[in-house]
Design a protein around this motif. Sequence first.
Motif, PDB file in Angstrom:
ATOM      1  N   THR A 145       0.829  -1.199   0.000  1.00  0.00           N
ATOM      2  CA  THR A 145       0.000   0.000   0.000  1.00  0.00           C
ATOM      3  C   THR A 145       0.866   1.252   0.000  1.00  0.00           C
ATOM      4  O   THR A 145       1.947   1.287   0.582  1.00  0.00           O
ATOM      5  CB  THR A 145      -0.928   0.051   1.225  1.00  0.00           C
ATOM      6  OG1 THR A 145      -0.143  -0.073   2.408  1.00  0.00           O
ATOM      7  CG2 THR A 145      -1.953  -1.059   1.184  1.00  0.00           C
ATOM      8  N   MET A 146       0.368   2.261  -0.668  1.00  0.00           N
ATOM      9  CA  MET A 146       0.922   3.612  -0.613  1.00  0.00           C
ATOM     10  C   MET A 146      -0.202   4.495  -0.079  1.00  0.00           C
ATOM     11  O   MET A 146      -1.069   4.933  -0.835  1.00  0.00           O
ATOM     12  CB  MET A 146       1.390   4.087  -1.995  1.00  0.00           C
ATOM     13  CG  MET A 146       2.046   5.469  -1.975  1.00  0.00           C
ATOM     14  SD  MET A 146       2.438   6.085  -3.645  1.00  0.00           S
ATOM     15  CE  MET A 146       3.742   4.955  -4.124  1.00  0.00           C
ATOM     16  N   MET A 147      -0.218   4.677   1.232  1.00  0.00           N
ATOM     17  CA  MET A 147      -1.345   5.340   1.877  1.00  0.00           C
ATOM     18  C   MET A 147      -0.934   6.690   2.449  1.00  0.00           C
ATOM     19  O   MET A 147       0.141   6.806   3.049  1.00  0.00           O
ATOM     20  CB  MET A 147      -1.896   4.451   2.995  1.00  0.00           C
ATOM     21  CG  MET A 147      -3.151   5.001   3.667  1.00  0.00           C
ATOM     22  SD  MET A 147      -3.952   3.772   4.725  1.00  0.00           S
ATOM     23  CE  MET A 147      -2.689   3.535   5.993  1.00  0.00           C
ATOM     24  N   PRO A 148      -1.769   7.713   2.248  1.00  0.00           N
ATOM     25  CA  PRO A 148      -1.466   8.991   2.895  1.00  0.00           C
ATOM     26  C   PRO A 148      -1.328   8.824   4.405  1.00  0.00           C
ATOM     27  O   PRO A 148      -2.030   8.008   5.014  1.00  0.00           O
ATOM     28  CB  PRO A 148      -2.691   9.862   2.554  1.00  0.00           C
ATOM     29  CG  PRO A 148      -3.291   9.225   1.339  1.00  0.00           C
ATOM     30  CD  PRO A 148      -3.018   7.762   1.478  1.00  0.00           C
ATOM     31  N   THR A 149      -0.420   9.560   4.994  1.00  0.00           N
ATOM     32  CA  THR A 149      -0.279   9.519   6.444  1.00  0.00           C
ATOM     33  C   THR A 149      -1.484  10.195   7.090  1.00  0.00           C
ATOM     34  O   THR A 149      -2.280  10.871   6.428  1.00  0.00           O
ATOM     35  CB  THR A 149       1.007  10.225   6.884  1.00  0.00           C
ATOM     36  OG1 THR A 149       1.002  11.568   6.390  1.00  0.00           O
ATOM     37  CG2 THR A 149       2.235   9.507   6.332  1.00  0.00           C
ATOM     38  N   ALA A 150      -1.620   9.992   8.396  1.00  0.00           N
ATOM     39  CA  ALA A 150      -2.755  10.579   9.109  1.00  0.00           C
ATOM     40  C   ALA A 150      -2.773  12.094   8.967  1.00  0.00           C
ATOM     41  O   ALA A 150      -3.833  12.723   9.001  1.00  0.00           O
ATOM     42  CB  ALA A 150      -2.701  10.177  10.579  1.00  0.00           C
ATOM     43  N   GLU A 151      -1.604  12.668   8.765  1.00  0.00           N
ATOM     44  CA  GLU A 151      -1.496  14.112   8.629  1.00  0.00           C
ATOM     45  C   GLU A 151      -0.683  14.420   7.383  1.00  0.00           C
ATOM     46  O   GLU A 151       0.543  14.255   7.370  1.00  0.00           O
ATOM     47  CB  GLU A 151      -0.827  14.696   9.873  1.00  0.00           C
ATOM     48  CG  GLU A 151      -0.878  16.198   9.960  1.00  0.00           C
ATOM     49  CD  GLU A 151      -0.291  16.719  11.260  1.00  0.00           C
ATOM     50  OE1 GLU A 151      -0.988  17.462  11.960  1.00  0.00           O
ATOM     51  OE2 GLU A 151       0.869  16.376  11.576  1.00  0.00           O
ATOM     52  N   THR A 152      -1.360  14.825   6.318  1.00  0.00           N
ATOM     53  CA  THR A 152      -0.677  15.187   5.079  1.00  0.00           C
ATOM     54  C   THR A 152      -1.232  16.521   4.597  1.00  0.00           C
ATOM     55  O   THR A 152      -2.029  16.589   3.660  1.00  0.00           O
ATOM     56  CB  THR A 152      -0.856  14.114   3.987  1.00  0.00           C
ATOM     57  OG1 THR A 152      -0.536  12.841   4.522  1.00  0.00           O
ATOM     58  CG2 THR A 152       0.061  14.383   2.797  1.00  0.00           C
ATOM     59  N   PRO A 153      -0.842  17.615   5.244  1.00  0.00           N
ATOM     60  CA  PRO A 153      -1.375  18.916   4.845  1.00  0.00           C
ATOM     61  C   PRO A 153      -0.800  19.381   3.517  1.00  0.00           C
ATOM     62  O   PRO A 153       0.280  18.954   3.100  1.00  0.00           O
ATOM     63  CB  PRO A 153      -0.921  19.831   5.981  1.00  0.00           C
ATOM     64  CG  PRO A 153       0.324  19.188   6.492  1.00  0.00           C
ATOM     65  CD  PRO A 153       0.100  17.709   6.359  1.00  0.00           C
ATOM     66  N   LEU A 154      -1.530  20.257   2.864  1.00  0.00           N
ATOM     67  CA  LEU A 154      -1.051  20.914   1.655  1.00  0.00           C
ATOM     68  C   LEU A 154      -0.382  22.209   2.079  1.00  0.00           C
ATOM     69  O   LEU A 154      -0.982  23.038   2.767  1.00  0.00           O
ATOM     70  CB  LEU A 154      -2.214  21.174   0.700  1.00  0.00           C
ATOM     71  CG  LEU A 154      -2.878  19.899   0.170  1.00  0.00           C
ATOM     72  CD1 LEU A 154      -4.165  20.233  -0.569  1.00  0.00           C
ATOM     73  CD2 LEU A 154      -1.928  19.147  -0.743  1.00  0.00           C
ATOM     74  N   LEU A 155       0.866  22.381   1.653  1.00  0.00           N
ATOM     75  CA  LEU A 155       1.716  23.436   2.193  1.00  0.00           C
ATOM     76  C   LEU A 155       1.939  24.579   1.218  1.00  0.00           C
ATOM     77  O   LEU A 155       2.025  24.388  -0.006  1.00  0.00           O
ATOM     78  CB  LEU A 155       3.090  22.860   2.569  1.00  0.00           C
ATOM     79  CG  LEU A 155       3.112  21.704   3.578  1.00  0.00           C
ATOM     80  CD1 LEU A 155       4.538  21.206   3.753  1.00  0.00           C
ATOM     81  CD2 LEU A 155       2.509  22.134   4.907  1.00  0.00           C
ATOM     82  N   HIS A 156       2.058  25.760   1.803  1.00  0.00           N
ATOM     83  CA  HIS A 156       2.526  26.948   1.094  1.00  0.00           C
ATOM     84  C   HIS A 156       3.541  27.595   2.024  1.00  0.00           C
ATOM     85  O   HIS A 156       3.311  27.695   3.231  1.00  0.00           O
ATOM     86  CB  HIS A 156       1.367  27.903   0.812  1.00  0.00           C
ATOM     87  CG  HIS A 156       1.723  29.046  -0.080  1.00  0.00           C
ATOM     88  ND1 HIS A 156       1.752  28.922  -1.456  1.00  0.00           N
ATOM     89  CD2 HIS A 156       2.066  30.329   0.188  1.00  0.00           C
ATOM     90  CE1 HIS A 156       2.084  30.087  -1.991  1.00  0.00           C
ATOM     91  NE2 HIS A 156       2.296  30.951  -1.017  1.00  0.00           N
ATOM     92  N   ILE A 157       4.685  28.015   1.489  1.00  0.00           N
ATOM     93  CA  ILE A 157       5.753  28.542   2.318  1.00  0.00           C
ATOM     94  C   ILE A 157       5.804  30.060   2.148  1.00  0.00           C
ATOM     95  O   ILE A 157       5.791  30.565   1.016  1.00  0.00           O
ATOM     96  CB  ILE A 157       7.119  27.935   1.953  1.00  0.00           C
ATOM     97  CG1 ILE A 157       6.994  26.412   1.759  1.00  0.00           C
ATOM     98  CG2 ILE A 157       8.151  28.269   3.015  1.00  0.00           C
ATOM     99  CD1 ILE A 157       6.456  25.659   2.938  1.00  0.00           C
ATOM    100  N   ALA A 158       5.848  30.752   3.267  1.00  0.00           N
ATOM    101  CA  ALA A 158       5.891  32.216   3.237  1.00  0.00           C
ATOM    102  C   ALA A 158       6.674  32.713   4.444  1.00  0.00           C
ATOM    103  O   ALA A 158       6.655  32.098   5.508  1.00  0.00           O
ATOM    104  CB  ALA A 158       4.485  32.797   3.245  1.00  0.00           C
ATOM    105  N   GLU A 159       7.344  33.851   4.291  1.00  0.00           N
ATOM    106  CA  GLU A 159       8.066  34.441   5.412  1.00  0.00           C
ATOM    107  C   GLU A 159       7.110  35.057   6.427  1.00  0.00           C
ATOM    108  O   GLU A 159       7.426  35.150   7.613  1.00  0.00           O
ATOM    109  CB  GLU A 159       9.059  35.474   4.890  1.00  0.00           C
ATOM    110  CG  GLU A 159      10.182  34.837   4.061  1.00  0.00           C
ATOM    111  CD  GLU A 159      11.082  35.865   3.409  1.00  0.00           C
ATOM    112  OE1 GLU A 159      10.600  36.994   3.151  1.00  0.00           O
ATOM    113  OE2 GLU A 159      12.258  35.545   3.149  1.00  0.00           O
ATOM    114  N   ASP A 160       5.919  35.457   5.967  1.00  0.00           N
ATOM    115  CA  ASP A 160       4.918  36.062   6.848  1.00  0.00           C
ATOM    116  C   ASP A 160       3.580  35.364   6.607  1.00  0.00           C
ATOM    117  O   ASP A 160       2.791  35.802   5.762  1.00  0.00           O
ATOM    118  CB  ASP A 160       4.808  37.560   6.562  1.00  0.00           C
ATOM    119  CG  ASP A 160       3.863  38.285   7.522  1.00  0.00           C
ATOM    120  OD1 ASP A 160       3.085  37.598   8.231  1.00  0.00           O
ATOM    121  OD2 ASP A 160       3.891  39.532   7.542  1.00  0.00           O
TER     122      ASP A 160
END
Length: 322
Positions: free
Chosen positions: A214-229
């Motif tokens: 299986t290739m299963m998403p982890t319990a926590e797989t957020p979609l990320l955006h990186i920003a200084e602020d």
Amino acid sequence: MPVTVVRFNLVEPDATPASLGARYRAAVEMAAYADERGVTTVQTEEHHGVANNWLPSPFAFAATVFGATRTIAVTVSAIIGPLHDPLRLAEDIAVLDLLSGGRLVTVAGIGYRPEEYAQFDVDWKRRGTLQDELLETLLKAWTGEEFEYRGRRVRVTPRPATQPHPLLLVGGSSKAAARRAARLGLPFFPSAHLPELEAYYKERLVEYGTEGWTMMPTAETPLLHIAEDPDRAWAHYGEHFLHEARTYASWQSGEIRSAVKSGATDVDGLRAEGVYRILTPDEVVEQGLDNLVLHPLAGGMPVEEGWRSLRLFCDEVLPRLG
């Protein structure tokens, strides 16, 4: 080392051909930039007839990415299997496998939007049967040998480079999908963190005498955006994430389980949920996630802001991952 993913679905509400073309080209340039800096995977997907211009042709996009990169994998997660002609799909994946040196990963699901089936005049009620035929045909086609297909003898060429066949996973959130994967000895890709379904799949492997994983998403797989602020980024760009979240929510019934599932109705609620996260580089490292999924162009995000996020990720996060 965490798995690092840059995700593209090329959504842009109210796009013009010029603006959407620029977004597509930027995504390919971003994929090349990510490849040069050691990102693991580009992820893309398939939806049809969506007003916000969701990408309908993931293999065409994948081919362009492969032409611009050297090592990064492209995961199509997921195709809507019953909407594809099995023989043509076998050919397309074989060609992409040869072009990329085996870097294509295909997850085949059956979708969850009846209107997509209606658009292609495919019977929604037959989707399980059609998915079985598709997967069985792909596995036979990639042997390079003749086989029986809809009452006639056929042979698909060229044969792919990857043996015994290109990486093909069965996606879904149902027991039927798990059984299908186990019966065919294919890996299973649950659409969310569903350990009980993973256990069911493993039981069916024993029952059928096949092997798989299986290739299963982890319990926590957020979609990320990186920003200084992050506060400023949420204020300026949160509506783009909310647009995508609301689009997903409008498609999902109680029977559909997805790693991207939000009940938020405003930006503040979305931020509080944590499905989408805008983080500083330091915060990303501190969270210690096993899977880092960057979504630089989410929901029609301005291209220049997507580039800022990707550069911060590659320059200030990747070098610090152990």
